[in-house]
Structures are given as structure tokens and as C-alpha cells.
Design a protein around this motif. Structure first.
Motif, mmCIF file in Angstrom:
data_model
loop_
_atom_site.group_PDB
_atom_site.id
_atom_site.type_symbol
_atom_site.label_atom_id
_atom_site.label_comp_id
_atom_site.label_asym_id
_atom_site.label_seq_id
_atom_site.Cartn_x
_atom_site.Cartn_y
_atom_site.Cartn_z
ATOM 1 N N LYS A 240 0.641 -1.429 -0.318
ATOM 2 C CA LYS A 240 0.189 -0.193 -0.071
ATOM 3 C C LYS A 240 0.643 1.556 -0.083
ATOM 4 O O LYS A 240 0.508 2.034 -0.444
ATOM 5 N N LEU A 241 1.784 0.624 0.585
ATOM 6 C CA LEU A 241 3.046 2.472 0.899
ATOM 7 C C LEU A 241 3.918 2.899 -0.281
ATOM 8 O O LEU A 241 4.409 3.252 -0.058
ATOM 9 N N GLY A 242 3.012 1.245 -1.376
ATOM 10 C CA GLY A 242 3.816 1.980 -2.927
ATOM 11 C C GLY A 242 6.094 1.110 -2.391
ATOM 12 O O GLY A 242 6.308 0.353 -1.743
ATOM 13 N N ILE A 243 5.888 0.772 -3.650
ATOM 14 C CA ILE A 243 7.923 0.530 -3.218
ATOM 15 C C ILE A 243 8.662 1.424 -3.597
ATOM 16 O O ILE A 243 8.883 2.089 -4.470
ATOM 17 N N GLN A 244 10.104 1.175 -2.244
ATOM 18 C CA GLN A 244 10.195 2.407 -2.562
ATOM 19 C C GLN A 244 12.000 1.402 -2.195
ATOM 20 O O GLN A 244 12.191 0.580 -1.365
ATOM 21 N N SER A 245 13.065 2.011 -3.288
ATOM 22 C CA SER A 245 14.615 0.560 -2.420
ATOM 23 C C SER A 245 14.776 1.759 -2.267
ATOM 24 O O SER A 245 15.032 3.250 -2.093
ATOM 25 N N ALA A 533 6.129 -2.395 -15.622
ATOM 26 C CA ALA A 533 5.827 -2.394 -13.900
ATOM 27 C C ALA A 533 6.767 -3.367 -13.525
ATOM 28 O O ALA A 533 7.020 -2.928 -12.331
ATOM 29 N N LEU A 534 7.257 -3.116 -14.414
ATOM 30 C CA LEU A 534 9.012 -4.196 -14.239
ATOM 31 C C LEU A 534 9.750 -3.093 -12.910
ATOM 32 O O LEU A 534 10.899 -2.761 -12.514
ATOM 33 N N SER A 535 9.570 -1.625 -13.711
ATOM 34 C CA SER A 535 10.796 -1.103 -13.383
ATOM 35 C C SER A 535 9.890 -0.243 -11.268
ATOM 36 O O SER A 535 9.170 0.113 -10.834
ATOM 37 N N ILE A 536 10.987 0.049 -10.724
ATOM 38 C CA ILE A 536 10.933 0.773 -9.022
ATOM 39 C C ILE A 536 10.307 2.520 -9.364
ATOM 40 O O ILE A 536 9.211 2.919 -9.023
ATOM 41 N N GLN A 537 12.085 2.906 -10.041
ATOM 42 C CA GLN A 537 11.406 4.660 -10.049
ATOM 43 C C GLN A 537 10.027 4.401 -10.669
ATOM 44 O O GLN A 537 9.657 6.335 -10.348
ATOM 45 N N LYS A 538 9.282 3.817 -11.933
ATOM 46 C CA LYS A 538 8.101 4.194 -12.730
ATOM 47 C C LYS A 538 6.959 3.714 -12.153
ATOM 48 O O LYS A 538 5.884 4.689 -12.219
ATOM 49 N N ASN A 539 7.456 3.865 -10.469
ATOM 50 C CA ASN A 539 6.019 3.008 -9.936
ATOM 51 C C ASN A 539 6.109 3.735 -8.322
ATOM 52 O O ASN A 539 5.106 2.970 -7.483
ATOM 53 N N MET A 540 7.367 4.533 -8.203
ATOM 54 C CA MET A 540 7.030 4.699 -6.616
ATOM 55 C C MET A 540 5.903 5.872 -6.526
ATOM 56 O O MET A 540 5.398 6.112 -7.356
ATOM 57 N N LYS A 541 5.673 5.647 -5.082
ATOM 58 C CA LYS A 541 4.290 6.435 -4.895
ATOM 59 C C LYS A 541 4.719 8.061 -4.467
ATOM 60 O O LYS A 541 6.007 7.696 -3.125
ATOM 61 N N ASP A 542 4.277 9.063 -5.087
ATOM 62 C CA ASP A 542 4.629 10.154 -4.022
ATOM 63 C C ASP A 542 3.632 10.494 -2.538
ATOM 64 O O ASP A 542 2.967 11.151 -2.624
ATOM 65 N N THR A 543 4.403 9.609 -1.730
ATOM 66 C CA THR A 543 3.511 9.970 -0.624
ATOM 67 C C THR A 543 5.208 9.547 0.576
ATOM 68 O O THR A 543 5.489 9.254 0.735
#
Ligand code: HDD
Length: 690
Positions: A240-245, A533-543
């Protein structure tokens, strides 16, 4: 309090009370202990007596406190929660846990793979994501990872893979890392690892938090409906928090800052009511789709692009309770991919098939008994009854003579025991799961398994420029640690040429080795369209939800500025963590003392998602000669985080070489929105990436 453990037969009421509300300390036999400080001796300075059953029992138990750690995934952390089905998929599966609105208790254990139980939380490594669903029809274990593919295709190679990646056999190092000879020796000889290597060298293996990872069941499984119709399925967990590395330098510094970074983060989040949550998604497809793909859906080194089969969300999982006892629950939890319920079934994936044996077997060795299913964290929550009997550590006390089936004891007025239930019991799906299901006994793989490069190419092409640079740099870093320089890196680069020529050249240049001849591909790769969908940076949530912002203060910090900032951070649902030279706090401009959550030297900026520097001129001057303060901002900048600073803090930023610009702001309204982002564009100006 001496102990909170209540065990059956403790007969508390018969014990004298040690004091109001305090239980009496006893031996395992319930004998009250009068003195837990001194062993029994012959005279004040005499030898200890063998007779001392209190000492003997205590030391005996202590001597056996450890059980064998998991051969892989030894380092982990767990929590309780629930799964709630949010969509009706009865057309696909008859499993009760998927009934819309149904809530099922779960236990989840996250882990690293290569390190021992005492290793650190943040090495570059795949993360385990294992979920035990205590459904009303029995336990279902979905034992996955945070990456949708795996290194190998057949379980027979698993011991080789793991031996190569774990610490080397003679020297017992390195701990918890793949950057060493034996892993890359194996990987470079096994082209089927290529796709997974790209994932492993990406930032996926450097998660910011266990709460910000995706999870995958990896294998193709089957869903089976009430009519017996089977469909292929892949399982996905979406945080729910989005993916982040994190990034590599940050992960290295996190290891120094906090060995327990991930388990602390998870425990504290749950402890403060900030419950981590994931959606469960499925990709469902049929045989016609499977037959039309350029890869085999039974091959765990391949994924199904979400663009081809969208992920349908069917439920959510919330972790809302920490364990009471790490050993009893997290250490003793025993996941088995073979634990499955009616409505779900296995495919013929040869990696999955081998796992079905391995886990059951390993639990006997780890937990010492075939009765490990009786340990509370492993026991089904629904009724269970069968004729399996006895064995070490048997906790159940079955009554009567019925320990076999069929029996006619009931006809004689005795308890006959449980009976089969063809109507609702588990029946293996008879639906075919692919071509060539029958035939000669052969040690072979299906032909499509031989394409080792197409999906690695697709993965690489799906990444942003910054992500590609991270992957190339990780290959260079890890291969630079290989001592067998004359053969292994070249062999690896020769494989990479099949994925992407420019990328292979980049890695060769980074290593400073000539480009080797291209390896012969067992099967020529085909073009597969990239997938965002395979990228982290394209799917990070602005939260900022679930994230932490470090706020550096010192004597003289403006009280009003600080309070406005904390208010804005909390409004954005982030946590403001006050850092000061002394943990007792700093005296603010209004004369009040603000206590710190962390002392500067022990609370470096790598543990935060963004930092704010709220200093007065006086405070800044005092910190200019403090190495930890300069590093604090320098590392935040180097780790591509937002920095908000008061005007008076500028000399500290200057000293760290930080110029205002992208992500470096004042303490105004711009800081908090910026804090939700990472400034990857900053990186090429800061370090050389391959
Ligand atoms: Fe495994 C543990 C995930 C392939 C043999 N595995 C283990 C755990 C996870 C995975 C998350 C830790 C469970 C826990 O928290 O207790 N393993 C995977 C995934 C795989 C995979 C996603 C491929 C898709 N594993 C795999 C194979 C084998 C094993 C092919 C053996 C043939 N795995 C084990 C094991 C472990 C284990 C040795 C060690 C401890 C345990 O099982 O309970 O049996």
C-alpha cells in the motif's frame, strides 16, 4: 515479574504468592524456587553439588536453547495479521479464503536469503516473503520472494546455488553477500540465472522497508473452481505504501548504522498502529495463452508481463500484531509450499515440485520432530483429525483404540475416529498443466526453458536510465570482488552480450577487461516489449506515509519554525525524528528544552527518507566542526534525499559541498512535498556509475 509463561498444569492457585500480583518462580516441574542467585555448595567456598536440580535444570535447558538455523532465509522477522478477500473469484477458485468478505488469520515472515540468523538486515539480497494463511479449510502457505522470478529452473540445482552463494566452504566468508568467487563462478556457468541476476543487481534487493516491497508467489499455480475447472495463476503482493528502495551506498551505510534496520522498522510500525498493508493480486490465464507465449509458464526464471495479463486485485493483507516471542513464533514457524487448500493446486513447475519435498523435510531437521505442526504458530485454526500417531514431542493425547482406518469400532460403541470427505476434501486437479505431461522417464527440460536471455533483455529495457546505471554498477562491483579474475567476469560478460551488447560493453569497461566473445546461446533470444511494471522508479508512490524525516536541531533552534515543520511532516503522515548533539535535547529560542529522539553521532541520516536542518546561527557554528553533522547532510545529499534547511544552516550545507537546487530547499512549503521523492537526476554529478 519472574515469568509470564503459564503452562498447563501450573496450578497457580496452589503456589504461594511471591508478592501482590506476582507469580512464583518455579522449576519446569512446578517446584517453587527460593533462591535464583546462588547454586548449592558444600560450604560457602566449597564445590557446587550435583544434587542442585535447580541449577542443573536451568543450565540443561539453556544449553539447548538454539535449534538449527534455516539453511537459507535464516535471518528473518515475522508478524501476525489478517487477509480479507475483497472480490468474488468463485468462478475461478472454490477456496473458502477467497469468499468475498472472508477474513483469514495470517502469519508472515520476511527474510534475507544468504546470511545467517545473526547477519544484518540490509545486504544486497533477495527478500523472502512467506505467508501462512490459517484458512477455515486448513493452512495454505504462499512461500514467495520480493522478486517474481528465480535463479534456477529445476530444484535439483538448489543445493548448488545455495552452496555457491553462502559463505565459502573453507574460509567461512563472506557473510550475507553474493559478491564473491563461488557465487559468480556458478552464475556464470549457469546462463539460466541471467534474468534473475538482473533483478538481483537492481535496487529490488535493497528495499527501503519490508513494508515497501512487492511479493510474488513466482511459480505458476492452479486455481480450481467448484466444477473442477482449473486456471493457471500467478500471485502478487502490492504494498500500500508503494515500492521504494535505497541505493547501494546508502545500504552499505545502513549496515553500519543499524543491523536491525528492517526488523526494527516493521516492529515499530506495527507497535505504533501504523499497520503495513498489501493487496493480493492474481494473473489468471489458460492453456491457450500459455501455449502462445515465447516462454514456458512452468519455468520459474520467467514472468508474465502485466501488460499481457493484468494483475487483478482480489484481497488485502494487514499486519496488525507483533509476535509475543520471537523464538516461539518467528523462529519456529514452518512454511511448506506443499500446504495447500481445496481450490488451489500445484503446477508441474520442476522448481516447485522439488520444493514440495524440501520444506517438509527441513522442518523435521530444524524443529526435531514430525509433530512440528502442533507448535501453536504452525497449528491449523480449523479442526484437524487423523490417525497419525506418536513421534517425538507428541502433544496430543488421543483417546481410544481407533488409530487405523477403516475401522468398525463405532459399531461396537467405541470412538471410530474421522472419515474421508470426498465432497469437500482436497482432490488433486486432473486438468492438464501443459504439453508432454506423460511419456518416457527423462531427465530433460521442456525446449522453451532454453531461452535464458529474452526476459532479461525485457527487464533491462523496462528500467529508467538511473536504474540501468545501478544494475550495471552492481555487476561491476560484484564481479570486481571476484578473485578468479581470469575466467569468471569474462564468462559472465560473454553471457551478458546475449542480453544487450551495449550493457555488456558497459560492464566490461567498468571492470577494465576486454569484451570477450559472445557466449553461444542455447536458444536465440526473442524481442519482448518492455513493461513499466518492472521498474521501481516508474512505480514509486509520491507519499510520505510510513516514512521518517530526520530533523536536526541544536541550541538556539527557532521554536516556531520547528513546530511548524513538525506539524507539516505529521500532516503528511510521516514521522518527524528529532536529532540533536545530545539526546537530552537542545534549548530552543523560546528557552524550552526540546528532547531528542536520537543523538547525532548515533542517528545518521541514512536511516531517514529526507532530512531537515533547523539551526540558528549559534547552533550551526557549533556544528561546523562536528564531523557527524557534516556527514549527516552530505550523506543525505549523496543518497539523493530532499534536504530542507533554515537560512542559518547554510554554512553547514556549504561545508558539505551542497548547493541549493533539485530537492535542496528552505524550510518553506516546498520541503515536505519534496521529501516524498528521491532525486535520481542528482546522482551522475556525485559518483561515477558504470
Ligand atoms: Fe526456499 C526457505 C522462498 C526455492 C528449500 N524459501 C524459504 C523461505 C522462503 C523461500 C521465503 C523462508 C521461509 C521462512 O520464512 O521460514 N524458496 C523460496 C522461493 C523459491 C525457493 C521463492 C523459488 C521460487 N527453496 C527453493 C528450492 C528449495 C528450497 C528449489 C529446495 C529444493 N527454502 C528451502 C528450504 C527452506 C527454504 C531449505 C529453509 C528453511 C525452510 O525451508 O523452512 O527448505
Amino acid at each position: 515479574m519472574a515469568t509470564k509463561t503459564k503452562q498447563s498444569g501450573d496450578g497457580g492457585e496452589t503456589h504461594q504468592k511471591a508478592g501482590e500480583g506476582t507469580e512464583v518462580l518455579t522449576t519446569n516441574q512446578g517446584i517453587a524456587i527460593a533462591d535464583n542467585q546462588n547454586s548449592l555448595k558444600a560450604g560457602a567456598r566449597g564445590p557446587t553439588l550435583l544434587e542442585d536440580f535447580i541449577l542443573r535444570e536451568k543450565i540443561f535447558h539453556f544449553d539447548h536453547e538454539r535449534i538449527p538455523e534455516r539453511i537459507v532465509h535464516a535471518r528473518g522477522t515475522g508478524a501476525h495479521g489478517f487477509f480479507e478477500a475483497t472480490d468474488d473469484i468463485s468462478d475461478l477458485s472454490k477456496a473458502a479464503l477467497f469468499t468475498k468478505g472472508e477474513k483469514t488469520e495470517v502469519f508472515v515472515r520476511f527474510s534475507t536469503v544468504a546470511g545467517g540468523a545473526g547477519s544484518v538486515d540490509t545486504p544486497r539480497d533477495v527478500r523472502g516473503f512467506a505467508v501462512k494463511f490459517y484458512t477455515r479449510e486448513g493452512n495454505w502457505d504462499l512461500v514467495g520472494n520480493n522478486i517474481p522470478v528465480f535463479f534456477i529452473q529445476d530444484a535439483i540445482k538448489f543445493p548448488d546455488l545455495i552452496h555457491s552463494v553462502k559463505m565459502e566452504a573453507d574460509r567461512a566468508y563472506p557473510q550475507a553477500g553474493s559478491a564473491h568467487d563461488t557465487f559468480w563462478d556458478f552464475a556464470s556457468l549457469m546462463p539460466e540465472t541471467t534474468h534473475m541476476l538482473f533483478w538481483a543487481m537492481s535496487d529490488r534487493t535493497l528495499p527501503r522497508s519490508l513494508r515497501m516491497m512487492e511479493g510474488f508467489g513466482i511459480h505458476t499455480f492452479l486455481l480450481v473452481n467448484a466444477a473442477g475447472k482449473a486456471s493457471f495463476v500467478k500471485f502478487h503482493w502490492k504494498p500500500k505504501l508503494g515500492i521504494q528502495s535505497t541505493i547501494w551506498d546508502e545500504a552499505l551505510k545502513l549496515q553500519a548504522a543499524d543491523n536491525d534496520y528492517h526488523r526494527r522498522d516493521l516492529f515499530e510500525a506495527i507497535d505504533t498502529g501504523d499497520f503495513p498493508e498489501w493487496e493480493l493480486g492474481i494473473q489468471v490465464f489458460d492453456q491457450a495463452f500459455a501455449d502462445a507465449q515465447p516462454y514456458d509458464v512452468l519455468d520459474s526464471t520467467k514472468l508474465i508481463p502485466e501488460d499481457d495479463v493484468p494483475v487483478r486485485i482480489i484481497g488485502r493483507m494487514v499486519l496488525d500484531r507483533n509476535v509475543d516471542n520471537f523464538f516461539a513464533e518467528t523462529e519456529q514457524v514452518a512454511f511448506c509450499p506443499g500446504n495447500i487448500v481445496p481450490g488451489i493446486d500445484f503446477s508441474n513447475d520442476p522448481l516447485l515440485q522439488g520444493r514440495l519435498f524440501s520444506y517438509l523435510d527441513t522442518q523435521k531437521s530444524r524443529l526435531g520432530t514430525t509433530n512440528f505442526h502442533q507448535i501453536p504458530v504452525n497449528a491449523p485454526r480449523c479442526p484437524m483429525a487423523n490417525f497419525q500417531r506418536d513421534g517425538m514431542m507428541q502433544m496430543a493425547v488421543p483417546k481410544g483404540r481407533a488409530n487405523y482406518e477403516p475401522n468398525s469400532l463405532a459399531a461396537h460403541g467405541e470412538e471410530g475416529g474421522p472419515r474421508e470427505c470426498p465432497a469437500s476434501g482436497f482432490a488433486t486437479s486432473t486438468a492438464p498443466t501443459g504439453r508432454d505431461e506423460t511419456g518416457d522417464k527423462l531427465r530433460v527440460r521442456s525446449e522453451l526453458f532454453a531461452d535464458h536471455y529474452s526476459q532479461a533483455r525485457m527487464f533491462l529495457a523496462s528500467q529508467t536510465e538511473s536504474e540501468q546505471a545501478h544494475i550495471a554498477s552492481s555487476f561491476v562491483f560484484e564481479l570486481s570482488k571476484v578473485g578468479l579474475l581470469d575466467q569468471v567476469p569474462g564468462r559472465m560478460v560473454a553471457n551478458l552480450r546475449n542480453v544487450d551488447e551495449a550493457f555488456a560493453k558497459r560492464v566490461a569497461d567498468g571492470l577494465g577487461i576486454p569484451l570477450p566473445p559472445k557466449a553461444t546461446a542455447a536458444r536465440e533470444p526473442v524481442e519482448i516489449a518492455p513493461s513499466d511494471a518492472l521498474s521501481i522508479q516508474k512505480n514509486m508512490k509520491d507519499t510520505l506515509e510510513g516514512r521518517a524525516i530526520g530533523v536536526l536541531i541544536a541550541d538556539g533552534t527557532d521554536a516556531a519554525d520547528l513546530s511548524t515543520l513538525i506539524g507539516a511532516i505529521e500532516k503528511a503522515k510521516a514521522k518527524a525524528v528529532i536529532v540533536a548533539p545530545k539526546v537530552g535535547g537542545a534549548t530552543l529560542s523560546d528557552g524550552k528544552v526540546q528532547k531528542a529522539d536520537g543523538q547525532l553521532a548515533g542517528t545518521p541520516s541514512q536511516i531517514f527518507d529526507a532530512v531537515a536542518v533547523v539551526l540558528s546561527e549559534e547552533g550551526c557554528t557549533a556544528l561546523l566542526n562536528e564531523g557527524a553533522a557534516v556527514e549527516w547532510v552530505m550523506n543525505a545529499f549523496g543518497h539523493l534525499k530532499a534536504i530542507g534547511a533554515s537560512d542559518a544552516a547554510k554554512p553547514l550545507l556549504d561545508k558539505a559541498g551542497i548547493k541549493p537546487g533539485d530537492g535542496v530547499t528552505g524550510l518553506d512549503d516546498g520541503f515536505v512535498p519534496a521529501a516524498a521523492k528521491r532525486f535520481y537526476a542528482r546522482e551522475p554529478g556525485l559518483r561515477t556509475l558504470a
